[in-house]
Design a protein around this motif. Sequence first.
Motif, PDB file in Angstrom:
ATOM      1  N   ARG A   1      83.862  47.325  34.846  1.00 10.63           N
ATOM      2  CA  ARG A   1      85.333  46.941  36.324  1.00 10.63           C
ATOM      3  C   ARG A   1      85.981  45.374  35.426  1.00 10.63           C
ATOM      4  NH1 ARG A   1      85.385  48.698  41.004  1.00 10.63           N
ATOM      5  NH2 ARG A   1      84.906  50.923  41.552  1.00 10.63           N
ATOM      6  N   GLY A   2      84.961  44.544  34.706  1.00  5.47           N
ATOM      7  CA  GLY A   2      85.322  43.161  33.977  1.00  5.47           C
ATOM      8  C   GLY A   2      84.861  42.926  33.642  1.00  5.47           C
ATOM      9  N   VAL A   3      85.266  41.608  33.551  1.00  5.50           N
ATOM     10  CA  VAL A   3      84.293  40.012  33.417  1.00  5.50           C
ATOM     11  C   VAL A   3      84.020  39.191  34.153  1.00  5.50           C
ATOM     12  CG1 VAL A   3      83.881  38.226  31.539  1.00  5.50           C
ATOM     13  CG2 VAL A   3      84.598  40.724  30.282  1.00  5.50           C
ATOM     14  N   ARG A   4      83.259  38.206  34.482  1.00  3.65           N
ATOM     15  CA  ARG A   4      83.277  37.352  36.050  1.00  3.65           C
ATOM     16  C   ARG A   4      82.505  36.584  35.039  1.00  3.65           C
ATOM     17  NH1 ARG A   4      84.458  36.049  40.408  1.00  3.65           N
ATOM     18  NH2 ARG A   4      84.730  38.280  40.717  1.00  3.65           N
ATOM     19  N   ALA A   5      83.376  35.135  35.467  1.00  2.00           N
ATOM     20  CA  ALA A   5      82.805  33.773  34.423  1.00  2.00           C
ATOM     21  C   ALA A   5      82.346  33.376  35.982  1.00  2.00           C
ATOM     22  CB  ALA A   5      83.930  32.927  34.035  1.00  2.00           C
TER      23      ALA A   5
ATOM     24  N   GLY B   1      85.865  32.924  37.735  1.00  2.00           N
ATOM     25  CA  GLY B   1      86.921  33.474  36.988  1.00  2.00           C
ATOM     26  C   GLY B   1      86.346  35.304  37.302  1.00  2.00           C
ATOM     27  N   PHE B   2      87.394  36.156  36.711  1.00  2.55           N
ATOM     28  CA  PHE B   2      87.345  37.205  36.772  1.00  2.55           C
ATOM     29  C   PHE B   2      88.313  37.842  36.697  1.00  2.55           C
ATOM     30  CE2 PHE B   2      87.194  41.929  37.172  1.00  2.55           C
ATOM     31  CZ  PHE B   2      85.977  42.093  37.591  1.00  2.55           C
ATOM     32  N   ALA B   3      88.108  38.614  34.829  1.00  6.20           N
ATOM     33  CA  ALA B   3      88.987  39.278  34.283  1.00  6.20           C
ATOM     34  C   ALA B   3      88.969  40.289  33.889  1.00  6.20           C
ATOM     35  CB  ALA B   3      88.904  38.685  32.917  1.00  6.20           C
ATOM     36  N   ALA B   4      89.569  41.358  35.035  1.00  6.46           N
ATOM     37  CA  ALA B   4      89.800  42.993  35.609  1.00  6.46           C
ATOM     38  C   ALA B   4      90.011  43.245  34.217  1.00  6.46           C
ATOM     39  CB  ALA B   4      90.699  43.391  36.668  1.00  6.46           C
TER      40      ALA B   4
ATOM     41  N   GLU C   1      65.180  31.447  42.639  1.00 10.26           N
ATOM     42  CA  GLU C   1      66.452  32.027  42.351  1.00 10.26           C
ATOM     43  C   GLU C   1      67.468  31.161  42.376  1.00 10.26           C
ATOM     44  OE1 GLU C   1      69.684  35.136  44.382  1.00 10.26           O
ATOM     45  OE2 GLU C   1      67.581  35.618  44.373  1.00 10.26           O
ATOM     46  N   VAL C   2      68.688  31.045  40.812  1.00 11.12           N
ATOM     47  CA  VAL C   2      69.606  30.413  40.826  1.00 11.12           C
ATOM     48  C   VAL C   2      70.722  30.729  41.762  1.00 11.12           C
ATOM     49  CG1 VAL C   2      71.074  29.037  39.524  1.00 11.12           C
ATOM     50  CG2 VAL C   2      68.871  29.494  38.907  1.00 11.12           C
ATOM     51  N   GLY C   3      71.046  31.573  41.316  1.00 17.99           N
ATOM     52  CA  GLY C   3      72.380  32.390  42.381  1.00 17.99           C
ATOM     53  C   GLY C   3      71.862  34.021  42.042  1.00 17.99           C
ATOM     54  N   ARG C   4      73.694  34.851  42.891  1.00 18.07           N
ATOM     55  CA  ARG C   4      73.587  35.903  42.281  1.00 18.07           C
ATOM     56  C   ARG C   4      75.413  36.238  42.023  1.00 18.07           C
ATOM     57  NH1 ARG C   4      70.369  40.348  46.623  1.00 18.07           N
ATOM     58  NH2 ARG C   4      68.310  38.631  45.956  1.00 18.07           N
ATOM     59  N   VAL C   5      75.374  37.236  41.359  1.00 16.55           N
ATOM     60  CA  VAL C   5      76.898  37.742  40.754  1.00 16.55           C
ATOM     61  C   VAL C   5      76.908  39.364  40.998  1.00 16.55           C
ATOM     62  CG1 VAL C   5      78.516  37.300  38.323  1.00 16.55           C
ATOM     63  CG2 VAL C   5      76.398  36.001  38.829  1.00 16.55           C
ATOM     64  N   ARG C   6      78.271  38.879  41.545  1.00 18.41           N
ATOM     65  CA  ARG C   6      78.645  40.421  42.100  1.00 18.41           C
ATOM     66  C   ARG C   6      80.235  40.779  41.566  1.00 18.41           C
ATOM     67  NH1 ARG C   6      77.583  43.127  47.129  1.00 18.41           N
ATOM     68  NH2 ARG C   6      76.144  41.904  47.310  1.00 18.41           N
ATOM     69  N   HIS C   7      80.531  41.765  40.953  1.00 23.31           N
ATOM     70  CA  HIS C   7      81.845  42.114  40.092  1.00 23.31           C
ATOM     71  C   HIS C   7      82.474  43.394  41.691  1.00 23.31           C
ATOM     72  CE1 HIS C   7      81.349  41.396  35.515  1.00 23.31           C
ATOM     73  NE2 HIS C   7      80.871  41.136  36.319  1.00 23.31           N
ATOM     74  N   PRO C   8      83.510  43.319  41.772  1.00 22.90           N
ATOM     75  CA  PRO C   8      84.973  43.629  42.560  1.00 22.90           C
ATOM     76  C   PRO C   8      84.521  44.739  42.258  1.00 22.90           C
ATOM     77  CG  PRO C   8      86.087  42.022  41.421  1.00 22.90           C
ATOM     78  CD  PRO C   8      84.791  41.912  40.840  1.00 22.90           C
ATOM     79  N   GLY C   9      84.062  45.563  43.611  1.00 28.65           N
ATOM     80  CA  GLY C   9      83.983  47.517  43.391  1.00 28.65           C
ATOM     81  C   GLY C   9      82.130  47.429  43.568  1.00 28.65           C
ATOM     82  N   GLY C  10      81.500  46.596  42.943  1.00 25.15           N
ATOM     83  CA  GLY C  10      80.287  46.856  42.892  1.00 25.15           C
ATOM     84  C   GLY C  10      79.158  48.077  42.059  1.00 25.15           C
ATOM     85  N   PRO C  11      79.934  47.102  40.489  1.00 24.23           N
ATOM     86  CA  PRO C  11      79.744  48.030  39.208  1.00 24.23           C
ATOM     87  C   PRO C  11      78.418  47.816  38.675  1.00 24.23           C
ATOM     88  CG  PRO C  11      81.051  46.384  38.679  1.00 24.23           C
ATOM     89  CD  PRO C  11      81.448  46.501  40.774  1.00 24.23           C
TER      90      PRO C  11
END
Length: 102
Positions: free
Chosen positions: A67-71, A81-84, A39-49
């Motif tokens: 909810r948006g796009v996470r870099a 970064g995160f763009a909602a 495993e390299v890692g995990r990505v989560r978006h705000p609000g958990g979608p």
Amino acid sequence: DHHAFLWWPATNLAVLPVDSSDFTGAAGFRVDRAAGIAEVGRVRHPGGPSIGRAVVVGERLLTVSDRGVRASALDTFAPAGFAACPASPPPPPGPSAAPSVA
């Protein structure tokens, strides 16, 4: 959603959507015939979608949800970064009911 799965052969990276009781997001795994799967890692978006898409742009992993796009950094999945997405406006009020004539 099969569109959320990403295989990036340049770095032997597999990114899979995860929807479970303890984590919702995307998980990345480095796949190597000799070393196996790590495993390299995990990505989560705000609000958990749920993550709907994952794509690589340069040295970034971009994940897309409602909810948006996470870099994230491609090698560590560190957030970059995160763009909602803007919230949807409420629907306009409907026409008022005309009084009935008896």
